[in-house]
Design a protein around this motif. Structure first.
Motif, PDB file in Angstrom:
ATOM      1  N   TRP A   1       2.096  -2.874  -5.618  1.00  0.00           N
ATOM      2  CA  TRP A   1       3.620  -3.206  -5.331  1.00  0.00           C
ATOM      3  C   TRP A   1       3.811  -4.662  -4.853  1.00  0.00           C
TER       4      TRP A   1
ATOM      5  N   THR B   1      10.046   0.302  -6.718  1.00  0.00           N
ATOM      6  CA  THR B   1      11.227  -0.002  -6.174  1.00  0.00           C
ATOM      7  C   THR B   1      10.961  -0.581  -4.674  1.00  0.00           C
ATOM      8  N   ALA B   2      11.887  -0.983  -4.185  1.00  0.00           N
ATOM      9  CA  ALA B   2      11.696  -2.049  -3.007  1.00  0.00           C
ATOM     10  C   ALA B   2      11.957  -0.929  -1.806  1.00  0.00           C
TER      11      ALA B   2
ATOM     12  N   ALA C   1      14.399  -9.751  -7.811  1.00  0.00           N
ATOM     13  CA  ALA C   1      13.816  -8.590  -6.656  1.00  0.00           C
ATOM     14  C   ALA C   1      13.481  -7.463  -7.345  1.00  0.00           C
ATOM     15  N   LEU C   2      12.862  -6.785  -6.670  1.00  0.00           N
ATOM     16  CA  LEU C   2      12.634  -5.270  -7.067  1.00  0.00           C
ATOM     17  C   LEU C   2      13.904  -4.628  -6.684  1.00  0.00           C
TER      18      LEU C   2
ATOM     19  N   CYS D   1      12.728  -6.055 -12.945  1.00  0.00           N
ATOM     20  CA  CYS D   1      13.514  -6.791 -11.946  1.00  0.00           C
ATOM     21  C   CYS D   1      14.969  -6.658 -11.942  1.00  0.00           C
TER      22      CYS D   1
ATOM     23  N   ARG E   1       6.410  -7.249  -6.525  1.00  0.00           N
ATOM     24  CA  ARG E   1       7.549  -8.158  -5.734  1.00  0.00           C
ATOM     25  C   ARG E   1       7.273  -9.456  -5.996  1.00  0.00           C
TER      26      ARG E   1
ATOM     27  N   PRO F   1       5.892   2.915  -0.793  1.00  0.00           N
ATOM     28  CA  PRO F   1       7.010   2.679  -1.772  1.00  0.00           C
ATOM     29  C   PRO F   1       7.313   3.669  -2.581  1.00  0.00           C
TER      30      PRO F   1
ATOM     31  N   THR G   1      16.373  -1.660  -5.374  1.00  0.00           N
ATOM     32  CA  THR G   1      16.164  -0.617  -4.285  1.00  0.00           C
ATOM     33  C   THR G   1      16.181   0.641  -5.170  1.00  0.00           C
TER      34      THR G   1
END
Length: 282
Positions: free
Chosen positions: A135, A219-220, A148-149, A278, A139, A242, A151
Motif C-alpha cells: 500500500w 484504495t486510501a 493520490a490513491l 491513481c 500511495r 486498507p 478513496t
C-alpha cells in the motif's frame, strides 16, 4: 454511454549518467544509459454526481459489510484509464523509494515461492499491471505523479459509471468483462495477469478498463465493518487494514467481481493479485 474527454499528462525518457571511480580522461564524454521511455498516463474525467455506495440486501453473494447503503457525492475528478503498469512503476521506482523509504515491492525474481503467479516488475510483462506492491508503494507512486490513491467511495463511484447492477455490465457474471479464473474454476488457474487494455469489453461506460479483474486495486480507505464509518486515523497515515477493490486474475468466485464487494489483502495470499491506479483531483 456518457461522453468522456481524455487528458494526457506529459512524460519523458530518463537519462542516467554512469561514472566509474577516479577521474575521467580529458575529452571523454560520460557514458549514458537510456531508460525506456514511459508513455504518459492516460486519465479520464469522471462527471460530478452522487450515488448509493454498497449493495442491496437481496444481491446474490452479498457480504454483510457492503451496507448499510450510503449516499456519496462527488465533484468531477480524474482517474487513470488502466491500472499502473509494470513499465510505468519501474521507471519511477527510485522516486517512489525517495518518497517513502518504507515502501515495499517485489520483482519477478523475488516472487516468494508460496505465492501463486509471478510478480511483473523486471520481467518481459512490462505492459501488465504492476503487482506485488504494498500500500505504501502505491500511495507514494500516485503522489510522485501528482495524484493520490482513490478513496473506497471514489472507486465504487467510478466502477459503477452510473449503473446500479451487481456488476458494472449487468446483474449476471460474464467472463468477457474480466481477467479472472472463473472460467477454469479454481483459484489462480488462469496463471497470471494480462496486458492492460484501453478499449473493448473490459472497459466500462466511462472508459475505465480492468476495474473488475486482472488485479485488485488499493484504495486510501481503512476497513470498517459498516459503510459510512471512518477507520480510526493512524499516526503514520497508513490504514491498518486498507481496502482493495475489483477482484483479480487469481479469483474464481464470480461474486468477488461485483461493484460493491470489498476486499482485504492477507499475507498468506501474497500480492501477485494486487495492484493500483491513481486519481487526480482538481
Amino acid at each position: 454511454m456518457t461522453s468522456t474527454s481524455f487528458l494526457f499528462r506529459s512524460g519523458s525518457a530518463l537519462l542516467v549518467f554512469m561514472a566509474g571511480c577516479g577521474t575521467a580522461k580529458e575529452g571523454t564524454a560520460p557514458r549514458i544509459s537510456r531508460v525506456e521511455p514511459v508513455p504518459p498516463p492516460e486519465s479520464v474525467w469522471l462527471p460530478a454526481g452522487r450515488f448509493e455506495m454498497g449493495s442491496p440486501a437481496g444481491e446474490l453473494e452479498r457480504d454483510v459489510d457492503e451496507g448499510p447503503r450510503t449516499e456519496a457525492a462527488f465533484e468531477r475528478f480524474q482517474m487513470d484509464v488502466t491500472p499502473v503498469t509494470a513499465r510505468a512503476f519501474a521507471a519511477r521506482r527510485e522516486q517512489v523509494r525517495a518518497k517513502d523509504p518504507q515502501a515495499r515491492w517485489w520483482s519477478d525474481a523475488e516472487t516468494p515461492s508460496e505465492w501463486l503467479g509471478r510478480c511483473n516488475l523486471d520481467s518481459e510483462r512490462t505492459d501488465h499491471p504492476v503487482n506485488c506492491v504494498d500500500w505504501r508503494a502505491a500511495r507514494a507512486y500516485c503522489e510522485v505523479i501528482g495524484g493520490a490513491l482513490p478513496t473506497e467511495a471514489e472507486w465504487e463511484y467510478a466502477v459503477r459509471a452510473s449503473t446500479t447492477s451487481a456488476f458494472w455490465w449487468g446483474e449476471s457474471f460474464d467472463t468477457e468483462h474480466v481477467v479472472g479464473s472463473v472460467s477454469c474454476g479454481s483459484r489462480g488457474c488462469l496463471g497470471g495477469t494480462a496486458p492492460v487494455v484501453h478499449a473493448g469489453p473490459r472497459c466500462n461506460g466511462w472508459g475505465l478498463c480492468d476495474m473488475a479483474g486482472n488485479v485488485w486495486q488499493w484504495t486510501a480507505t481503512g476497513y470498517q465493518e459498516r459503510l459510512g464509518e471512518d477507520a480510526p486515523p493512524e499516526v503514520s497515515g497508513v490504514p491498518e487494514k486498507p481496502v482493495h477493490r475489483g477482484g483479480s486474475w487469481l479469483n474464481h468466485i464470480p461474486g468477488l467481481f461485483r461493484s460493491a464487494h470489498r476486499g482485504l489483502a492477507y499475507p498468506k495470499n501474497g500480492l501477485t493479485g494486487v495492484g493500483f491506479r491513481c486519481v487526480h483531483r482538481p
